[in-house]
Design an enzyme around this catalytic site. Structure first.
Site, PDB file in Angstrom:
ATOM      1  N   HIS A  35       0.288  -1.227  -0.184  1.00  0.00           N
ATOM      2  CA  HIS A  35       0.051   0.207   0.210  1.00  0.00           C
ATOM      3  C   HIS A  35       0.790   1.488  -0.016  1.00  0.00           C
ATOM      4  CE1 HIS A  35       0.635   0.777   4.279  1.00  0.00           C
ATOM      5  NE2 HIS A  35      -0.217  -0.605   4.421  1.00  0.00           N
ATOM      6  N   GLU A  75      -4.902   2.242   2.566  1.00  0.00           N
ATOM      7  CA  GLU A  75      -4.987   0.858   3.525  1.00  0.00           C
ATOM      8  C   GLU A  75      -5.077   1.096   4.815  1.00  0.00           C
ATOM      9  OE1 GLU A  75      -3.485  -1.987   5.924  1.00  0.00           O
ATOM     10  OE2 GLU A  75      -2.323  -0.204   5.877  1.00  0.00           O
ATOM     11  N   ASP A 105       3.695  -6.007   3.280  1.00  0.00           N
ATOM     12  CA  ASP A 105       3.143  -5.152   4.104  1.00  0.00           C
ATOM     13  C   ASP A 105       3.414  -6.018   5.983  1.00  0.00           C
ATOM     14  OD1 ASP A 105       2.039  -2.950   5.151  1.00  0.00           O
ATOM     15  OD2 ASP A 105      -0.231  -3.781   5.605  1.00  0.00           O
TER      16      ASP A 105
END
Length: 456
Positions: free
Chosen positions: A278, A324, A352
């Site tokens: 993200h 996100e 992530d």
């Protein structure tokens, strides 16, 4: 004898892979990344030249344009996928203090507003503090003991959990849902212990979710060090007055974009392997681990394939998702568009969890896909990738799961992640170039194998 047979099976599996050229291909991927990689160079620009990238901010818009320009250097095509995102701004620096400690006088506390919180305005919020560690404890106190007070949620992350994300999951509901829970009993404001394992001076922000038709209370995070101090003061003195002031506000939704780039498959172009992170970050720092690292690792996969002359059979698509942190609008929009276009995703991979030393991959996938990925362990284990047993994928790729897509999460070592997560400390100097590049090569190697053999 059993150990000997196990070793023989692993060796024979590795030999079989070697005959097909996979050992050589993966070695080439690692050699290129570790000798000539651009992951760290890209991350340095993203974090130091652009900086914080909260959805709707100028930083987020600059990151979109930078990523589009960068990806044009090694992708067959690049496009922007429009998405409307929340636009929350922090405003001027927050204030938090104990006003009337008999032992200590006025005590300044390190605090920050939780993401998406309403602000207090210049008048601030003042009140007595009631400390709780769970929603059940709050319910037992009831309106009689909570109304008109500031609720202090002080449940720490469990230090005995080796998996720090499990410890985070055991504490984060008080941040996400605590303000609305406290509002049910007439509280006037909320303080939440930061989501960190260590004694730290700095607070961790993070998103909250207000419940519909419940009053919206202003909410702040307090550093773990000052959470312990506040708890100590409350045990010593019952009628403590706490004051905090925030100036955050939510503006109308703003236009933004997912950045999408791909190399078209040479044999099966309609079969898509998506990899991403993200692009947005919280506003307190540079968003180096969360999730600048995941973005540049995903971008670098395309550059690596281009550099070594690898032409994928299937389409390899990079998606840098927007929003996100405080809405997941990018991930939801991507999945919506994929369904509308009837696209066939055979796998989705997300990075992530920071740019630390690679350990393996998590998977939420059918058993056949899990078995296939685990069968590649002899190829990947020489590079430190041994853990393929845990469930998981990623928040942005999660919406694809409803379409039957196997979702996979890059799994680095997690022990340092929550030292920096959502704080002012999430800066480029906390990222090891070597560890970041190893993660890039790990992701590229897995994508290479999926591309070669599929997951069915």
């Amino acid at each position: 004898m059993r150990i000997f047979l196990s070793c023989l099976l692993v060796l024979s599996g590795a030999a079989a892979f070697s005959q097909s050229g996979d050992v050589s291909a993966i070695k080439q991927i690692y050699n290129e990344e570790l000798a000539h990689g651009r992951s760290y160079q890209m991350l340095e620009y993203l974090t130091t030249t652009i900086g914080a990238r909260l959805s709707g901010s100028p930083g987020a818009a600059a990151a979109v344009e930078w990523a589009r320009h960068e990806l044009n250097n090694f992708a067959d095509s690049v496009f922007l996928q429009p998405v409307m995102v929340p636009h929350w701004i922090r405003g001027q620096k927050e204030i938090g203090r104990v006003l009337n400690s008999k032992k200590r006088g006025i005590v300044e506390m390190n605090v920050c507003a939780l993401g998406m919180s309403v602000g207090t305005g210049p008048a601030g919020v003042t009140g007595n503090v009631v400390e709780v560690k769970s929603f059940d404890e709050l319910k037992q106190l009831g309106e009689k003991n909570v109304k008109g007070k500031i609720v202090f949620f002080n449940r720490p992350m469990d230090p005995t959990k080796f998996n720090t994300f499990e410890a985070y999951g055991g504490a984060v509901e008080q941040r996400a849902l605590g303000p609305s829970e406290a509002a049910k009993y007439g509280a006037t404001g909320v303080i939440v212990r930061s989501m960190g394992l260590n004694q730290e001076d700095y607070p961790h922000t993070g998103g909250l979710r207000y419940t519909v038709n419940i009053p919206k209370l202003p909410a702040i995070a307090i550093s773990t060090k000052h959470a312990d101090l506040l708890s100590k003061i409350l045990k010593e003195e019952k009628d403590i007055q706490f004051y905090f002031e925030t100036h955050c506000e939510t503006l109308p939704d703003a236009p933004s974009y997912n950045v999408v780039a791909e190399i078209k498959g040479s044999e099966f172009p309609k079969e898509i392997i998506v990899v991403g992170g993200h692009l947005d970050s919280w506003d307190l720092a540079q968003g180096a681990h969360d999730d600048g690292a995941g973005c540049v690792q995903s971008m670098e996969v395309l550059r690596l394939f281009d550099a070594i002359g690898y032409k994928p059979k299937r389409t390899v698509r990079v998606v840098l998702f927007m929003n996100e942190e405080n809405g997941l609008r990018g991930g939801l929009e991507y999945a919506k568009q994929a369904e509308l276009k009837k696209e066939k995703h055979i796998a989705a991979i997300e990075s992530d969890n920071g740019g630390f030393t690679p350990r393996g991959f998590t998977m939420t996938a059918p058993e056949a896909a899990r078995t296939r990925i685990k069968s590649w362990r002899p190829l990947l284990e020489p590079y430190g990738l041994y853990n393929f047993d845990n469930e998981g994928g990623g928040a942005d790729i999660g919406p694809l799961q409803a379409q039957g897509v196997p979702i996979i999460g890059f799994l680095p070592d997690s022990q340092r992640y929550f030292d920096y997560h959502h704080t002012r400390e999430d800066t480029i100097d906390k990222v090891s170039k070597r560890e970041l590049e190893l993660g890039t090569a790990a992701m590229a190697s897995l994508i290479y194998l999926i591309d070669q053999y599929g997951l069915q």
